[in-house]
Design a protein around this motif. Structure first.
Motif, PDB file in Angstrom:
ATOM      1  N   VAL A  37       0.859  -1.178   0.000  1.00 47.82           N
ATOM      2  CA  VAL A  37       0.000   0.000   0.000  1.00 47.82           C
ATOM      3  C   VAL A  37       0.897   1.229   0.000  1.00 47.82           C
ATOM      4  CG1 VAL A  37      -1.713   1.293   1.317  1.00 47.82           C
ATOM      5  CG2 VAL A  37      -1.851  -1.207   1.210  1.00 47.82           C
ATOM      6  N   ASN A  38       0.744   2.050  -1.014  1.00 44.29           N
ATOM      7  CA  ASN A  38       1.516   3.288  -1.099  1.00 44.29           C
ATOM      8  C   ASN A  38       0.821   4.320  -0.221  1.00 44.29           C
ATOM      9  OD1 ASN A  38       2.608   5.814  -1.794  1.00 44.29           O
ATOM     10  ND2 ASN A  38       3.189   5.061  -3.811  1.00 44.29           N
ATOM     11  N   ILE A  39       1.470   4.670   0.889  1.00 41.09           N
ATOM     12  CA  ILE A  39       0.840   5.582   1.842  1.00 41.09           C
ATOM     13  C   ILE A  39       0.788   7.021   1.327  1.00 41.09           C
ATOM     14  CG2 ILE A  39       1.271   4.143   3.853  1.00 41.09           C
ATOM     15  CD1 ILE A  39       3.705   5.929   4.500  1.00 41.09           C
ATOM     16  N   ARG A  65      -1.165  13.865   5.037  1.00 41.78           N
ATOM     17  CA  ARG A  65      -0.566  14.028   3.702  1.00 41.78           C
ATOM     18  C   ARG A  65      -0.971  15.348   3.070  1.00 41.78           C
ATOM     19  NH1 ARG A  65      -2.355   8.679   1.181  1.00 41.78           N
ATOM     20  NH2 ARG A  65      -3.953  10.011   0.370  1.00 41.78           N
ATOM     21  N   THR A  66      -2.232  15.697   3.206  1.00 38.88           N
ATOM     22  CA  THR A  66      -2.743  16.934   2.627  1.00 38.88           C
ATOM     23  C   THR A  66      -2.068  18.150   3.264  1.00 38.88           C
ATOM     24  OG1 THR A  66      -4.862  15.873   2.199  1.00 38.88           O
ATOM     25  CG2 THR A  66      -4.840  18.266   2.185  1.00 38.88           C
ATOM     26  N   PRO A  70       3.753  14.653   0.853  1.00 38.46           N
ATOM     27  CA  PRO A  70       3.963  13.197   0.869  1.00 38.46           C
ATOM     28  C   PRO A  70       4.972  12.772   1.932  1.00 38.46           C
ATOM     29  CG  PRO A  70       5.016  14.184  -1.046  1.00 38.46           C
ATOM     30  CD  PRO A  70       4.255  15.270  -0.368  1.00 38.46           C
ATOM     31  N   PHE A  71       4.816  11.537   2.367  1.00 36.47           N
ATOM     32  CA  PHE A  71       5.775  10.941   3.301  1.00 36.47           C
ATOM     33  C   PHE A  71       7.085  10.731   2.548  1.00 36.47           C
ATOM     34  CE2 PHE A  71       1.606   9.545   4.846  1.00 36.47           C
ATOM     35  CZ  PHE A  71       1.679   9.890   6.182  1.00 36.47           C
ATOM     36  N   LYS A  72       8.190  11.116   3.151  1.00 32.64           N
ATOM     37  CA  LYS A  72       9.497  10.930   2.509  1.00 32.64           C
ATOM     38  C   LYS A  72      10.001   9.503   2.678  1.00 32.64           C
ATOM     39  CE  LYS A  72      10.959  15.718   2.679  1.00 32.64           C
ATOM     40  NZ  LYS A  72       9.951  16.435   3.403  1.00 32.64           N
ATOM     41  N   GLN A  73       9.728   8.937   3.831  1.00 28.60           N
ATOM     42  CA  GLN A  73      10.081   7.532   4.092  1.00 28.60           C
ATOM     43  C   GLN A  73       8.936   6.912   4.884  1.00 28.60           C
ATOM     44  OE1 GLN A  73      13.851   7.894   6.005  1.00 28.60           O
ATOM     45  NE2 GLN A  73      13.042   8.777   7.869  1.00 28.60           N
ATOM     46  N   LYS A  74       8.801   5.609   4.781  1.00 24.53           N
ATOM     47  CA  LYS A  74       7.636   4.979   5.388  1.00 24.53           C
ATOM     48  C   LYS A  74       7.601   5.119   6.901  1.00 24.53           C
ATOM     49  CE  LYS A  74       9.384   0.233   4.968  1.00 24.53           C
ATOM     50  NZ  LYS A  74       9.036  -1.081   4.404  1.00 24.53           N
ATOM     51  N   GLU A  75       8.747   5.302   7.541  1.00 26.70           N
ATOM     52  CA  GLU A  75       8.802   5.485   8.989  1.00 26.70           C
ATOM     53  C   GLU A  75       8.061   6.753   9.415  1.00 26.70           C
ATOM     54  OE1 GLU A  75      11.471   4.909   7.049  1.00 26.70           O
ATOM     55  OE2 GLU A  75      12.229   2.965   7.738  1.00 26.70           O
ATOM     56  N   ASP A  76       7.949   7.720   8.499  1.00 25.94           N
ATOM     57  CA  ASP A  76       7.292   8.994   8.798  1.00 25.94           C
ATOM     58  C   ASP A  76       5.813   8.839   9.125  1.00 25.94           C
ATOM     59  OD1 ASP A  76       9.709  10.256   8.370  1.00 25.94           O
ATOM     60  OD2 ASP A  76       9.212  10.891   6.329  1.00 25.94           O
ATOM     61  N   ILE A  95       3.718  -1.522   3.548  1.00 24.13           N
ATOM     62  CA  ILE A  95       3.568  -0.176   3.005  1.00 24.13           C
ATOM     63  C   ILE A  95       4.817   0.257   2.223  1.00 24.13           C
ATOM     64  CG2 ILE A  95       1.937   0.548   4.773  1.00 24.13           C
ATOM     65  CD1 ILE A  95       4.233   2.021   6.195  1.00 24.13           C
ATOM     66  N   THR A  96       4.615   1.260   1.385  1.00 25.51           N
ATOM     67  CA  THR A  96       5.702   1.852   0.622  1.00 25.51           C
ATOM     68  C   THR A  96       5.393   3.333   0.426  1.00 25.51           C
ATOM     69  OG1 THR A  96       7.042   1.677  -1.385  1.00 25.51           O
ATOM     70  CG2 THR A  96       4.676   1.338  -1.641  1.00 25.51           C
ATOM     71  N   VAL A  97       6.410   4.101   0.046  1.00 24.41           N
ATOM     72  CA  VAL A  97       6.209   5.509  -0.275  1.00 24.41           C
ATOM     73  C   VAL A  97       6.541   5.780  -1.738  1.00 24.41           C
ATOM     74  CG1 VAL A  97       6.561   6.370   2.057  1.00 24.41           C
ATOM     75  CG2 VAL A  97       8.528   6.123   0.539  1.00 24.41           C
ATOM     76  N   GLU A  98       6.839   4.743  -2.491  1.00 20.90           N
ATOM     77  CA  GLU A  98       7.240   4.874  -3.899  1.00 20.90           C
ATOM     78  C   GLU A  98       6.080   4.697  -4.840  1.00 20.90           C
ATOM     79  OE1 GLU A  98      10.382   2.093  -4.475  1.00 20.90           O
ATOM     80  OE2 GLU A  98      11.612   3.072  -2.986  1.00 20.90           O
TER      81      GLU A  98
END
Length: 98
Positions: A37-39, A65-66, A70-76, A95-98
């Motif tokens: 899932v792309n967060i 997010r709004t 966007p999240f820079k890394q999933k830990e965010d 999850i992923t951010v890519e």
């Protein structure tokens, strides 16, 4: 002779079952790796597919997010209220951010 045929049949069935189990495990691993899932792009409904993420937290992720981009890394994602270390551990491989 009959016992020998029965033994061969059992051996064959056992081997076939082991091969099938291996193939199903490999297929599940491949499917899991591609269904991240792309967060950064998922809507609230998609985010709810993650364990421990209900409607309220999913909406908070979208709002975060709004407001912050966007999240820079999933830990965010841990910056979102309601997602602490324990919940992050449960979802980090999904999850992923890519």
């Amino acid at each position: 002779m009959k016992a020998q045929t029965s033994h061969r049949r059992r051996t064959f069935c056992l081997c076939a079952a082991m091969v099938l189990a291996f193939l199903l495990t490999a297929a599940a691993s491949t499917a899991a790796a591609t269904d991240l899932v792309n967060i950064n792009t998922a809507d609230a409904e998609q985010l709810q597919s993650l364990p421990g993420i209900g409607p309220a937290i999913a909406q908070r992720i979208v709002e975060y997010r709004t407001q912050n981009g966007p999240f820079k890394q999933k830990e965010d994602i841990q910056n979102v209220q309601g997602i602490g270390p324990k919940k992050y551990e449960a979802i980090k491989d999904l999850i992923t951010v890519e």
